[in-house]
Scaffold this active site. Sequence first.
Site, PDB file in Angstrom:
ATOM      1  NE  ARG A  49      -1.262   2.517   2.899  1.00 11.69           N
ATOM      2  CZ  ARG A  49      -0.743   3.622   3.413  1.00 11.69           C
ATOM      3  NH1 ARG A  49      -0.574   4.703   2.665  1.00 11.69           N
ATOM      4  NH2 ARG A  49      -0.321   3.658   4.669  1.00 11.69           N
ATOM      5  CG  ASP A  50       3.146   4.422   2.992  1.00 12.33           C
ATOM      6  OD1 ASP A  50       3.603   5.167   2.130  1.00 12.33           O
ATOM      7  OD2 ASP A  50       2.934   4.802   4.165  1.00 12.33           O
ATOM      8  CG  HIS A  97       2.684   4.867   9.101  1.00  8.90           C
ATOM      9  ND1 HIS A  97       2.373   3.802   8.288  1.00  8.90           N
ATOM     10  CD2 HIS A  97       3.067   5.868   8.265  1.00  8.90           C
ATOM     11  CE1 HIS A  97       2.540   4.148   7.013  1.00  8.90           C
ATOM     12  NE2 HIS A  97       2.964   5.398   6.975  1.00  8.90           N
ATOM     13  CG  HIS A 112       7.096   7.779   6.016  1.00 13.78           C
ATOM     14  ND1 HIS A 112       7.156   7.314   4.725  1.00 13.78           N
ATOM     15  CD2 HIS A 112       5.822   7.565   6.429  1.00 13.78           C
ATOM     16  CE1 HIS A 112       5.964   6.850   4.358  1.00 13.78           C
ATOM     17  NE2 HIS A 112       5.126   6.994   5.381  1.00 13.78           N
ATOM     18  CB  CYS A 160       1.951  10.870   1.836  1.00 12.87           C
ATOM     19  SG  CYS A 160       0.407  11.732   1.466  1.00 12.87           S
ATOM     20  CG  ASN A 190       6.380   3.341   5.030  1.00 11.66           C
ATOM     21  OD1 ASN A 190       5.945   3.322   3.878  1.00 11.66           O
ATOM     22  ND2 ASN A 190       5.669   3.749   6.049  1.00 11.66           N
TER      23      ASN A 190
HETATM   24  N1  COA Z   1     -12.927   4.876  -4.132  1.00  7.16           N
HETATM   25  C1  COA Z   1     -13.134   5.042  -5.464  1.00  7.16           C
HETATM   26  N2  COA Z   1     -13.594   6.178  -6.013  1.00  7.16           N
HETATM   27  C2  COA Z   1     -13.874   7.181  -5.166  1.00  7.16           C
HETATM   28  C3  COA Z   1     -13.695   7.085  -3.795  1.00  7.16           C
HETATM   29  C4  COA Z   1     -13.184   5.865  -3.273  1.00  7.16           C
HETATM   30  N3  COA Z   1     -12.959   5.691  -1.966  1.00  7.16           N
HETATM   31  N4  COA Z   1     -14.055   8.227  -3.221  1.00  7.16           N
HETATM   32  C5  COA Z   1     -14.462   9.045  -4.210  1.00  7.16           C
HETATM   33  N5  COA Z   1     -14.355   8.425  -5.388  1.00  7.16           N
HETATM   34  C6  COA Z   1     -14.672   8.934  -6.716  1.00  7.16           C
HETATM   35  C7  COA Z   1     -16.061   9.529  -6.799  1.00  7.16           C
HETATM   36  O1  COA Z   1     -16.996   8.524  -7.092  1.00  7.16           O
HETATM   37  C8  COA Z   1     -15.908  10.523  -7.903  1.00  7.16           C
HETATM   38  O2  COA Z   1     -15.884   9.854  -9.130  1.00  7.16           O
HETATM   39  P1  COA Z   1     -16.390  10.561 -10.504  1.00  7.16           P
HETATM   40  O3  COA Z   1     -15.495  11.752 -10.729  1.00  7.16           O
HETATM   41  O4  COA Z   1     -16.194   9.482 -11.529  1.00  7.16           O
HETATM   42  O5  COA Z   1     -17.812  10.939 -10.238  1.00  7.16           O
HETATM   43  C9  COA Z   1     -14.510  11.076  -7.677  1.00  7.16           C
HETATM   44  O6  COA Z   1     -13.790  10.043  -6.979  1.00  7.16           O
HETATM   45  C10 COA Z   1     -14.504  12.355  -6.861  1.00  7.16           C
HETATM   46  O7  COA Z   1     -15.238  12.132  -5.661  1.00  7.16           O
HETATM   47  P2  COA Z   1     -15.296  13.192  -4.470  1.00  7.16           P
HETATM   48  O8  COA Z   1     -16.163  12.649  -3.408  1.00  7.16           O
HETATM   49  O9  COA Z   1     -15.622  14.561  -5.037  1.00  7.16           O
HETATM   50  O10 COA Z   1     -13.849  13.143  -3.935  1.00  7.16           O
HETATM   51  P3  COA Z   1     -12.610  14.151  -4.085  1.00  7.16           P
HETATM   52  O11 COA Z   1     -12.232  14.348  -5.511  1.00  7.16           O
HETATM   53  O12 COA Z   1     -12.841  15.343  -3.228  1.00  7.16           O
HETATM   54  O13 COA Z   1     -11.478  13.234  -3.380  1.00  7.16           O
HETATM   55  C11 COA Z   1     -10.897  11.511  -1.831  1.00  7.16           C
HETATM   56  C12 COA Z   1     -11.609  12.841  -2.034  1.00  7.16           C
HETATM   57  C13 COA Z   1     -10.817  11.290  -0.351  1.00  7.16           C
HETATM   58  C14 COA Z   1     -11.697  10.429  -2.506  1.00  7.16           C
HETATM   59  C15 COA Z   1      -9.490  11.594  -2.475  1.00  7.16           C
HETATM   60  O14 COA Z   1      -8.860  12.771  -2.063  1.00  7.16           O
HETATM   61  C16 COA Z   1      -8.640  10.400  -2.109  1.00  7.16           C
HETATM   62  O15 COA Z   1      -8.873   9.303  -2.596  1.00  7.16           O
HETATM   63  N6  COA Z   1      -7.614  10.607  -1.266  1.00  7.16           N
HETATM   64  C17 COA Z   1      -6.736   9.553  -0.826  1.00  7.16           C
HETATM   65  C18 COA Z   1      -5.312  10.003  -0.957  1.00  7.16           C
HETATM   66  C19 COA Z   1      -4.359   8.907  -0.517  1.00  7.16           C
HETATM   67  O16 COA Z   1      -4.543   7.742  -0.772  1.00  7.16           O
HETATM   68  N7  COA Z   1      -3.260   9.338   0.147  1.00  7.16           N
HETATM   69  C20 COA Z   1      -2.249   8.436   0.600  1.00  7.16           C
HETATM   70  C21 COA Z   1      -2.635   7.571   1.740  1.00  7.16           C
HETATM   71  S1  COA Z   1      -2.864   8.429   3.259  1.00  7.16           S
HETATM   72 ZN    ZN Z   2       3.058   6.469   5.209  1.00 14.54          ZN
END
Ligand code: COA
Ligand code: ZN
Length: 316
Positions: A21-22, A213, A215, A246, A255
């Site tokens: 994952r990370d 966790h 890094h 990240c 990490n």
């Molecule tokens: N899995 C799959 N798709 C997702 C989702 C999820 N958990 N959450 C939102 N989406 C999709 C929505 O369905 C939407 O799709 P569309 O454009 O086809 O309609 C799109 O993503 C945008 O959704 P929205 O609710 O407006 O989210 P956002 O664009 O504001 O993003 C997060 C918010 C949280 C989903 C996004 O910032 C994210 O995934 N962050 C994780 C970052 C990460 O992994 N960091 C490292 C680990 S800590």
């Molecule tokens: Zn991390």
Amino acid sequence: MTSASKSLTAETLIVQEVAPRDGLQIEPVFVPTEAKIALVDALSAAGFTRIEVSSFVSPKAVPALRDAAEVFAGIARRPGTVYVALVPNLKGAERALAAGADEINLVMSASETHNRANMGMSCEASLEAFGHMVAAARGTRATINATIATAFGCPFEGPQAVEKVEALVARYGDLGVDGVTLADTTGMANPRQVADLVRRTLARVPAERLTLHVHNTRGAGIANVLAAHGAGARRFDAALGGLGGCPFAPGATGNVCTEDLVSLCHEMGLETGLDLAALIGLARGLPALVGHEVPGQVAKAGRPCDLHPAPARKAA
Ligand code: COA
Ligand code: ZN
């Protein structure tokens, strides 16, 4: 949070492997699904009792892990190993539960600025979503962990008040999560700071339910792990080869490296239950998987017990 039944001794250090994952979330290459499955299966065989397999996040945010459901469907589950999925919102939690994750790992940052950069929402919005995610997971067999990212410092805001982190730990407790992770997202922590926050957190969260966790962004990764262990923490995230970072934190790097940490633990007499030779073998295969050298050092140097033949003496 009440104490889990399993007791951990001062000679125990549990590693939760997070490379799938990370480690892979920040890689520009898309590691094929079959290769991810093979990696997780090899990690299971090496003895890990906890593996963070993938994240169910927006595929636009982290394209490298867009195949999370396929990876969960393809892995061979070793009895006794907990297969974890990181989730940012209710949609992610529902996808992870449908994929059969044993544990969902909810994530938000102590820092408002990093939470907006990483999760696209305020800290309060994340906490509100957590309530819905906990409700979705209750009644399923999955357990719930919740992570505080940037708990030791934020690359945008700098130091985070210890009281703010403690208040979040308390909020997590009120939500009824099973475990808490304190994350040093960009390696800003130092050993004294880590020991202090671990001691404070152990007043609320038993060691069986607390994960650190760490890094290695500034070279302090293992020092921070040992400081946390000395303060009573027993469970640590680490990534094979020292992969990780990240994508939404400037300057993020890997990490703490699993095989480096495990080697040192074994030299010190700390039990990890892991097969170090197998880990080194796997780490040596990572450059072919991700297309570049990886930071881990023991896979390059060998174990301390891997001795070299004495040089032949030149004739006088
Ligand atoms: N899995 C799959 N798709 C997702 C989702 C999820 N958990 N959450 C939102 N989406 C999709 C929505 O369905 C939407 O799709 P569309 O454009 O086809 O309609 C799109 O993503 C945008 O959704 P929205 O609710 O407006 O989210 P956002 O664009 O504001 O993003 C997060 C918010 C949280 C989903 C996004 O910032 C994210 O995934 N962050 C994780 C970052 C990460 O992994 N960091 C490292 C680990 S800590
Ligand atoms: Zn991390």
